[in-house]
Write a protein that holds these residues in place. Sequence first.
Motif: not given
Length: 427
Positions: A40-50
Motif C-alpha cells: 500500500n505504498i501510495d496510501e502510506l505516502l499520503s500519511m503524516p510521518l509518524a
Amino acid sequence: MELVNLKDSSDTASFCQAVAKGLGKNQGLYFPESVAPLHNIDELLSMPLAERSIHILKHLIGDELPTSTISEFVNNAFTFEAPLAHVSENIHSLELFHGPTLAFKDFGGRFMAQCLKHISKGKPVTILTATSGDTGAAVAHAFHGIDNIKVVILFPKGKISPLQEKLFTTLGDNIHTVAIDADFDACQQLVKTAFDDEDVREGLHLNSANSINISRLLAQVCYYFEAVSQVPKEQQDKVVFSVPSGNFGNLTAGIIAKLLGLPIKRFIAATNSNDTVPRFLQTGKWEPNETVATISNAMDVSQPNNWPRIQAMVDKGLFDADLLVGEAVDEEYTQGAMRKLASLGYVSEPHAAIAYRCLSKQLEEDEVGIFLGTAHPAKFRETVENVLGQPIRLPQALVDVSSKEGLESELENSYEALKAHMFSILK
C-alpha cells in the motif's frame, strides 16, 4: 521478526532479542533473511510521518510488539520534521537535522531508547558505543536520565568538531564519555572487543547503540519514505538518493526502504577520501586503507560496520548491485561543493556537500536527486565559516552547550585501560 547473525546462521534472534544483545556471536550483525514488500505504498505516502512510520515499523517487526507499543515508541521518538529543501532545478536536500541534537541520528537514537527502555523492564543495561561525531550526541540525549541505563561513549580525541563534542560530553549523570587517543576505527574496535569479553558483556549488561543495532537501522528506513512523499507523484519513480556514507547504516536503511517497495530508482554511496566502498564497487576487492582525517569527520571510516548487511542483500539476490554506485570526494572538491551550494542560496556542512557533489555529477536529466542533509551546518561552524568566509548563526541547542565544560575522561588506545575504566565508573 526473525533475524540471523550474518557470521553464524545458527545464531538467530527475535527483534527484541537483537535489540537487547546488539551484536551476535563473533561480532556478527543481525539481519532478516528477507524483507517482505509493502503493498500500500501510495496510501502510506499520503500519511503524516509518524502515522506512516508506525505502519512501516509494525510491518518490519511483525507481531512481536503490538501496534499500540510501536505507536508509543514512534510518537515519543519522531517529534520533529524532515523537510525536503529545494536546492536547484532537480536537486533537493532531505534535512534530517531538525531533532534535538541537530543530526539524522536523532531518529534512530530516540527510537532505540524507547525500544530498550521497554525491553529491559527496569533491569540494568550499559550502552557502549563509538562515535565519529553525531551518534554520540543522539545516543546521549536519547538515553539521558533513563533509570537503570548507563551510557559509555568512545570518541577519537581531537578528531570531531568542538560543538559536536560539547553536545554529548557536557551531560553527565548516566552519560559517561571517553576520549580515545586514536581514530574512529580504533574506537569501534574497542567496542567490538568489549562485546567479545564475557566478563564485560555479562558483568555490565552490555549493549550497543550505533547503527549495528537493528532498532536504529529500522527507524532510519522511515525518513526515506518521508522524502519520497514530498516529491510529486509523477516523479517518485525517478528519485536518486545520494547518501553521505561513513559506517553505511544510512545507505543500508535506504536499500531496505527500496525492498519494501518504495520507488527509488538508484543510490549513490558518497564518501570522502576514506573510499573503501567506492573502490570495492569498482574493483570487487575489499582493501581498507588507513583512515585519514578530513573535514567531513563523521565519515572518516575505513572499515564500515554496516557493509556486510548491504553485501548480504546483494548476495541473497534481494538488491541489484547495479543500482548502487560509489564515489569518493577529496577535500578540495568538498570545499568547492560547499561554496557551490552557498551560491545557490543553501548553506551546508561538509558531509551533505559531498553527497551533493556526487549527485550533481551523476544525476541524469530526467531524474530527481535527493541528497541527505545529515547535520546542521552550525555543528561544523569553524569549517563552514572558514570555507564560506561568512559567519553562521548558532541554533539554541548549540548556544546552550557552547560555554559548558566537557566531562570526558581521556584514555590511550588500550582495551585493558578501557575495561578497567568501565568497571571503575559503572560497578
